[in-house]
Design a protein around this motif. Sequence first.
Motif, PDB file in Angstrom:
ATOM      1  N   ARG A  32      30.330  35.310  40.652  1.00  0.00           N
ATOM      2  CA  ARG A  32      31.721  35.694  40.901  1.00  0.00           C
ATOM      3  C   ARG A  32      32.680  34.667  40.315  1.00  0.00           C
TER       4      ARG A  32
ATOM      5  N   ALA B  56      40.905  40.000  51.478  1.00  0.00           N
ATOM      6  CA  ALA B  56      39.956  39.282  50.633  1.00  0.00           C
ATOM      7  C   ALA B  56      39.564  40.116  49.417  1.00  0.00           C
ATOM      8  N   VAL B  57      40.549  40.766  48.836  1.00  0.00           N
ATOM      9  CA  VAL B  57      40.315  41.562  47.622  1.00  0.00           C
ATOM     10  C   VAL B  57      40.937  40.800  46.461  1.00  0.00           C
ATOM     11  N   ARG B  58      40.145  40.511  45.433  1.00  0.00           N
ATOM     12  CA  ARG B  58      40.624  39.674  44.359  1.00  0.00           C
ATOM     13  C   ARG B  58      40.829  40.484  43.084  1.00  0.00           C
ATOM     14  N   ALA B  59      41.941  40.236  42.434  1.00  0.00           N
ATOM     15  CA  ALA B  59      42.188  40.875  41.150  1.00  0.00           C
ATOM     16  C   ALA B  59      41.122  40.424  40.145  1.00  0.00           C
ATOM     17  N   ARG B  60      40.880  41.268  39.131  1.00  0.00           N
ATOM     18  CA  ARG B  60      39.927  40.987  38.061  1.00  0.00           C
ATOM     19  C   ARG B  60      38.474  41.186  38.455  1.00  0.00           C
ATOM     20  N   LEU B  61      38.226  41.555  39.713  1.00  0.00           N
ATOM     21  CA  LEU B  61      36.883  41.992  40.073  1.00  0.00           C
ATOM     22  C   LEU B  61      36.972  43.486  40.342  1.00  0.00           C
ATOM     23  N   LEU B  62      35.933  44.224  39.920  1.00  0.00           N
ATOM     24  CA  LEU B  62      35.956  45.658  40.149  1.00  0.00           C
ATOM     25  C   LEU B  62      35.721  45.951  41.625  1.00  0.00           C
TER      26      LEU B  62
ATOM     27  N   ARG C 166      44.464  39.724  55.900  1.00  0.00           N
ATOM     28  CA  ARG C 166      44.236  39.690  54.466  1.00  0.00           C
ATOM     29  C   ARG C 166      42.901  40.341  54.154  1.00  0.00           C
TER      30      ARG C 166
ATOM     31  N   LEU D 266      36.292  34.408  55.330  1.00  0.00           N
ATOM     32  CA  LEU D 266      35.087  35.230  55.351  1.00  0.00           C
ATOM     33  C   LEU D 266      33.861  34.422  54.943  1.00  0.00           C
TER      34      LEU D 266
ATOM     35  N   ARG E 233      32.784  34.945  36.569  1.00  0.00           N
ATOM     36  CA  ARG E 233      33.552  36.129  36.185  1.00  0.00           C
ATOM     37  C   ARG E 233      35.045  35.828  36.242  1.00  0.00           C
ATOM     38  N   LEU E 234      35.459  35.216  37.365  1.00  0.00           N
ATOM     39  CA  LEU E 234      36.888  34.958  37.549  1.00  0.00           C
ATOM     40  C   LEU E 234      37.392  33.926  36.544  1.00  0.00           C
TER      41      LEU E 234
ATOM     42  N   GLU F  17      44.249  32.007  50.097  1.00  0.00           N
ATOM     43  CA  GLU F  17      45.388  32.909  50.215  1.00  0.00           C
ATOM     44  C   GLU F  17      44.989  34.349  50.495  1.00  0.00           C
ATOM     45  N   ASP F  18      43.877  34.812  49.902  1.00  0.00           N
ATOM     46  CA  ASP F  18      43.542  36.224  50.139  1.00  0.00           C
ATOM     47  C   ASP F  18      42.530  36.402  51.273  1.00  0.00           C
ATOM     48  N   GLY F  19      42.231  35.322  51.998  1.00  0.00           N
ATOM     49  CA  GLY F  19      41.376  35.473  53.171  1.00  0.00           C
ATOM     50  C   GLY F  19      39.890  35.321  52.888  1.00  0.00           C
ATOM     51  N   THR F  20      39.548  35.135  51.596  1.00  0.00           N
ATOM     52  CA  THR F  20      38.142  35.006  51.250  1.00  0.00           C
ATOM     53  C   THR F  20      37.501  33.788  51.922  1.00  0.00           C
TER      54      THR F  20
ATOM     55  N   ALA G 190      37.330  35.700  33.003  1.00  0.00           N
ATOM     56  CA  ALA G 190      38.072  36.946  32.860  1.00  0.00           C
ATOM     57  C   ALA G 190      39.428  36.643  32.225  1.00  0.00           C
TER      58      ALA G 190
ATOM     59  N   GLU H 114      32.117  45.859  42.421  1.00  0.00           N
ATOM     60  CA  GLU H 114      31.670  44.474  42.310  1.00  0.00           C
ATOM     61  C   GLU H 114      32.037  43.679  43.575  1.00  0.00           C
TER      62      GLU H 114
END
Lengths: 253, 208, 221
Positions: free
Chosen positions: C10, B89-95, B87, C82, C13-14, C76-79, C17, B98
């Motif tokens: 962050r 770790a790229v999140r929607a709504r962040l550029l 995965r 990290l 923002r989330l 879910e996205d692996g964050t 948004a 960013e």
Amino acid sequence: MSIEDTPKMSWWNRLAHPGFFVQWTTPLVWPLAGITLALFALGVWYSFFNSPADYQMGDTVRIMYVHVPSAWLSQFMYGMMVVSALGTLVWRHPMADVSMKAAAPLGAVFTFMALFTGSLWGRPTWGTYWEWDGRMTSTLIMLFIYLGIIALWRAFDDKLKAARIVAIFTLVGAINVPIIKFSVDWWSTLHQPSSVLTAEGSKIAPELLTPLFIMLFAFTLLSITLQLISMQTEVKRRRVATLERKAARGEAA
Amino acid sequence: MTHRQVHKEVFLKVEGLALGRGDLVLAQDVSLSVAPRTGLLLRGPNGAGKSTLLLTLAGLLQPLSGSITFVGHDEEDGPILHHCGHRNAVRARLLVRETLQFWASINGHNGLGIDEALERVGLTRTARLDAAYLSAGQQRRLALARLLVSRRPVWLLDEPSAALDADGKILLETLLAEHLADGGLTIIATHDDIDVPGLDTLTLGKAA
Amino acid sequence: MSGFVSIMRREMRLAFAAGGEVLTLLLFFVIVGAIVPFAVGPDKELLSRIAPGIVWIAAFLAMLLGLDRLFRADLEDGTLSLYRLADMPLSAVVAAKVIVHWVTSALPLILVSPFLAMILAMDTETFWRTVISLLLGTPALVAFGTFGAAITVAIKRGGLLAPILIAPLCVPVLIFGVGVIAPLGGPDQATVAMLFLAALSLTAVALSPFAAALAIVWGEE
């Protein structure tokens, strides 16, 4: 992938071996069950035929012989879970996981029994099945905590992972239980200044104490017996699960 | 590339490692040692434990037994490794920019500048886009850029070439070669051919 | 810019948004509060008597509803993995998220509570007491909620489990929270409740990042 049984293992480590645990406890189960049964027979005889009715509550006081031991066990089993949780987190003792898992449904059943007998007792004494009395209320919350823990166990597929998560929740719950008790007492005394059940405790007649203590012992032994049996069942269940998984891998390879 | 520093030399030593998930043992008695400027390609069939080995090396999974040591690593230098999993770790709504900026500040910004790293992986034109609009391959490139902005000597990469196009694969090989030249080391789980000098191959799941 | 601030930025923002849940939660809070009169009748005297309880229950439900988003998406996205390799302890990451979660889910509720106070016929003094009790009590709700979310993050369908686990633990918060507003035992008891509420919040906020971080690590392993 075999687990070695070297003779230099300490008793503590040997206890950690689930197979050894089953071996060690199996001869204990029947004698324990026998003593429990005998104590129950004696206790029930005492409670029905060899103790006086209360001058205020009449024969309904006999509900106490089931109610008080259940209430005691609802806390005793949580204590068992807390000790097991420490065993899981501090010593990573595999049998602690099993003990923790076995204790939760037992604790829930005893808590439910405490509530059930409490409300049966409450009907003639308070004139209602449910009173938002401090003790009843905190027992109800205790039941919710038990049920939550059972739900948490059931939600995990991986039981090893579950054990540590449940352990930390059990400990946080243990820190919270006194706070809950205190807050509920504070809240219920504000609503109804004097507690209804002051008869219990200090003012109890000595003739009532004998059956009460016998029943307390009988119930405690019962819980220990059931705990051992359900721990053995859990060990066997895990062994089956492991074998099944191995079989599945064997076919895939 | 004028300000390229050399990594502190770190050896990875793994001894008698048993790994698995729950009570399921995937591999036993894994011993390996990786020197700086070299790397290891992990190969093996699906389910052999490649990803689990990488997660265990990264410290994200507990080994069932055995030891993992980074010889020459000082705790005070901060985290030693990057793990790049399936995965991104790229999140929607962040550029895009960013996202990279965020990881730089979380992981310690001691590598390439943000814009420089984006240029390196070919994402300059998408820097001001919502990261959700990136394709799978572009997200992978963004994940690689994360490795560039925070310098760490050990890269653990799980299927890094997945979803990358031909250019992307060349980019990956260049980045890896540079990383090794700087004194870093890497372990890569992959089914593809990654052609970088200094990489050995370890096959899991056979006669282990 | 330190990592702690970056995480807060962050998360903010989330949350704010487009597609963030701040407005949804606010709406939920207001609707729960506004729906009670339909169930108990528009009797102003009754409403003003139970209004503090309604506001607290609505806040409590809104907090429980917002729990699942706390760690789920990061897992879910692996964050989340990290974060464990980041150059800062996981408990600090959790602490930053706790603070933002309070700002984005509790503070807005407090800001719109005058509206509920008005339609539930609260008097001015009760209203101010409600605001104080929410300010003092919601941090504890957020802290317990964070712990619940961390415990259930490893479970694929843990969304409903966290509220069930956390609700019993939050009983003292509710009791003292409402105790601040409607002091049954007189003003002395209101002070007692206020002190306990503050103590609960402080302790819970201080301890929850560590407990939650442990639960996350163990859940992922």
